[in-house]
Design an enzyme around this catalytic site. Sequence first.
Site, PDB file in Angstrom:
ATOM      1  N   ASP A 183      19.729 -58.985  36.288  1.00  0.00           N
ATOM      2  CA  ASP A 183      18.728 -59.103  35.219  1.00  0.00           C
ATOM      3  C   ASP A 183      18.277 -60.541  35.027  1.00  0.00           C
ATOM      4  O   ASP A 183      18.916 -61.498  35.491  1.00  0.00           O
ATOM      5  CB  ASP A 183      19.326 -58.610  33.899  1.00  0.00           C
ATOM      6  N   ASP A 184      17.170 -60.695  34.308  1.00  0.00           N
ATOM      7  CA  ASP A 184      16.706 -61.947  33.705  1.00  0.00           C
ATOM      8  C   ASP A 184      16.048 -62.932  34.658  1.00  0.00           C
ATOM      9  O   ASP A 184      15.633 -64.004  34.240  1.00  0.00           O
ATOM     10  CB  ASP A 184      17.835 -62.666  32.960  1.00  0.00           C
TER      11      ASP A 184
ATOM     12  N   HIS B 287      12.044 -55.603  33.661  1.00  0.00           N
ATOM     13  CA  HIS B 287      12.942 -55.957  32.560  1.00  0.00           C
ATOM     14  C   HIS B 287      12.126 -56.351  31.329  1.00  0.00           C
ATOM     15  O   HIS B 287      12.543 -57.209  30.565  1.00  0.00           O
ATOM     16  CB  HIS B 287      13.860 -57.095  33.000  1.00  0.00           C
TER      17      HIS B 287
ATOM     18  N   HIS C 136      11.133 -60.153  27.478  1.00  0.00           N
ATOM     19  CA  HIS C 136      12.568 -60.071  27.212  1.00  0.00           C
ATOM     20  C   HIS C 136      12.859 -60.114  25.712  1.00  0.00           C
ATOM     21  O   HIS C 136      13.552 -61.000  25.196  1.00  0.00           O
ATOM     22  CB  HIS C 136      13.350 -61.182  27.917  1.00  0.00           C
TER      23      HIS C 136
ATOM     24  N   HIS D 138      23.498 -61.069  36.376  1.00  0.00           N
ATOM     25  CA  HIS D 138      22.252 -61.763  36.024  1.00  0.00           C
ATOM     26  C   HIS D 138      21.901 -62.776  37.101  1.00  0.00           C
ATOM     27  O   HIS D 138      22.775 -63.258  37.817  1.00  0.00           O
ATOM     28  CB  HIS D 138      22.395 -62.462  34.667  1.00  0.00           C
TER      29      HIS D 138
END
Length: 406
Positions: A222-223, A273, A277, A367
């Site tokens: 993620d991210d 995602h 965010h 991540h």
Amino acid sequence: MAACSAQKPKEAGDLNQSETNQEQKNIDFPSDYLTDIVETAKKGMTDTSPFNVFSNTIEQVEMQWEEPVRTDHVGNGFYATYDKKNTVFGFTAKGEIYDIRSYKKQLQVFSLSDLKEVIGEPAEIRTGEGEKIIVYNLSKEIQLKFIILNETDKVDHLSVYNEERGEQAGYVLDLKGNSDQLTNKQWQAMQTWRSDIVNFKENQPNLYINGRNEKKISLTFDDGPDEIVTPKIIEILQNHHVKGNFFFIGSEAEKYPQVVKNAYENGNLVLSHSYHHVDLTTLSNAEQANEINNAGLAIQTIIGKEPAMIRPPYGETNETLIENAKDKGYSVIIWSIDTLDWSQKDPENIIKNVTDNLRNGDIILMHSDSEKTETAKALPTIIKAVQKKGFEIVGLDELLGVEAYQ
């Protein structure tokens, strides 16, 4: 008198051959029907529909038979009723049919002794509320079940059941992963959220926590993207010949389009995602839709495909988000193992969270933003440890059986 005499039943010896055959056929019909039921069940089917429990989906049923009269949620599976067809289909959250039930009236003449006489002794007789379930194991995959009502001592309906597919309907994993860097309050809040998301998933076929009960797992990140960690993770995955799954933030993807493109061209899945965010559950319906649309457009502009999977930031979701995602062609993906790499920036702890908790179908959360340098350090060991345990590392599309792109 002559007329009455003519109507008197003939003695068996007086019957001609054709009459004898016809009478025998009438007597044997119920047993013949049971024999046909068994042979049809071996093919994963009942005689009330052209569908089977090996390869068909509820979507295929709906294409031919339109919408069911009703759909009920039972455990982690679903049952669609077609009254006019005397048929009920049990199916998984992915739509795979694992149970076909026939309520054909001809079944109602059979008793347990009839079943034993024609089919033989059952493998098992279960007792339920007001009923007995007579189980025959026809193959490794297929069970044929007759449900007999105590009130009538006759068959009410039968079930052709694919055990392997049926197991998938109930296969939902608890979320695992520990950190010694969380306060007691943070840890308790996380445990509550984990329990809540598993309970929430029960009624949400478009929400995924884990994959099938098979020796396969998926690595998710993620991210990202960024210029440091994401490229390093892409390189590690390429060197080990495994596929990763990147949930990229739309606004960050626009800053680093070449990194996104490299991830995709190296065989990894590039997924959504959200765009900014943010906790999507705090947004209005329209704001949620914008977050999904804008992130999808940002990724599509770079790789030429819009994702069909989204991971909501922080794993926070609600019914509005599930519906918004579904309307826009997205499956919602959570995870079953959290490495907590954002909390404990130590490769050994990240690795331990994976190796101590690994199960069939796990979705592993990591991540790939610039702060997660320790994740990149841990990744080669994680890959080797997972493979040493006999697990195959695959894309989420293979793990879940759903499309990665629109």
